[in-house]
Motif scaffolding. Sequence first.
Motif, PDB file in Angstrom:
ATOM      1  N   THR A 109      40.116 -18.943 -13.853  1.00  0.00           N
ATOM      2  CA  THR A 109      39.745 -19.162 -12.452  1.00  0.00           C
ATOM      3  C   THR A 109      38.341 -18.626 -12.187  1.00  0.00           C
ATOM      4  N   PHE A 110      38.036 -17.452 -12.719  1.00  0.00           N
ATOM      5  CA  PHE A 110      36.713 -16.848 -12.574  1.00  0.00           C
ATOM      6  C   PHE A 110      35.638 -17.788 -13.135  1.00  0.00           C
ATOM      7  N   LEU A 111      35.880 -18.333 -14.321  1.00  0.00           N
ATOM      8  CA  LEU A 111      34.908 -19.245 -14.946  1.00  0.00           C
ATOM      9  C   LEU A 111      34.722 -20.516 -14.131  1.00  0.00           C
ATOM     10  N   ILE A 112      35.812 -21.054 -13.617  1.00  0.00           N
ATOM     11  CA  ILE A 112      35.721 -22.270 -12.798  1.00  0.00           C
ATOM     12  C   ILE A 112      34.925 -21.986 -11.526  1.00  0.00           C
ATOM     13  N   GLU A 113      35.189 -20.842 -10.892  1.00  0.00           N
ATOM     14  CA  GLU A 113      34.456 -20.489  -9.678  1.00  0.00           C
ATOM     15  C   GLU A 113      32.967 -20.308  -9.961  1.00  0.00           C
ATOM     16  N   LYS A 114      32.630 -19.737 -11.119  1.00  0.00           N
ATOM     17  CA  LYS A 114      31.219 -19.602 -11.492  1.00  0.00           C
ATOM     18  C   LYS A 114      30.598 -20.988 -11.680  1.00  0.00           C
ATOM     19  N   ARG A 115      31.306 -21.862 -12.350  1.00  0.00           N
ATOM     20  CA  ARG A 115      30.812 -23.212 -12.599  1.00  0.00           C
ATOM     21  C   ARG A 115      30.583 -23.961 -11.281  1.00  0.00           C
ATOM     22  N   GLU A 116      31.490 -23.777 -10.337  1.00  0.00           N
ATOM     23  CA  GLU A 116      31.399 -24.470  -9.049  1.00  0.00           C
ATOM     24  C   GLU A 116      30.458 -23.775  -8.070  1.00  0.00           C
ATOM     25  N   GLY A 117      29.862 -22.666  -8.484  1.00  0.00           N
ATOM     26  CA  GLY A 117      28.917 -21.961  -7.625  1.00  0.00           C
ATOM     27  C   GLY A 117      29.557 -21.069  -6.577  1.00  0.00           C
TER      28      GLY A 117
END
Length: 119
Positions: free
Chosen positions: A108-116
């Motif tokens: 989830t952390f990685l996805i949130e980083k990817r999505e800004g």
Amino acid sequence: MITYRIEKYTLSKDRIVDVFLVNEPYQDLVAIKAYSDLEDLDEFIEWLEEMIAEQIPDFSLPGAIIVQGFLWGSVRSKIVELVMNGPSIEKEEFDTKEFLKLCYDWRTFLIEKREGKRS
């Protein structure tokens, strides 16, 4: 219980980023961060789910992620310190399902980083 925190880290005076930190005594589980590619992480999560479902006996499946060693089990797993030219040293024991939750939270952390959504 495995817990983590997300903190701000200053890279430079104009750049502050979020970092994912696993709390003591499980800081060696930060090795999950070796999976920063979502596809690789998803494969690892799938493997972990299968191991839990297959009820692999505790500490029976030797494995390693980068330089941290892990003895896997479907219920309980252990962190081990890999020693050059000697036996490994068993360290912290942890709940495998809690570690799976940590993997989901890292994802989830990685996805949130990817999505800004995270810096």
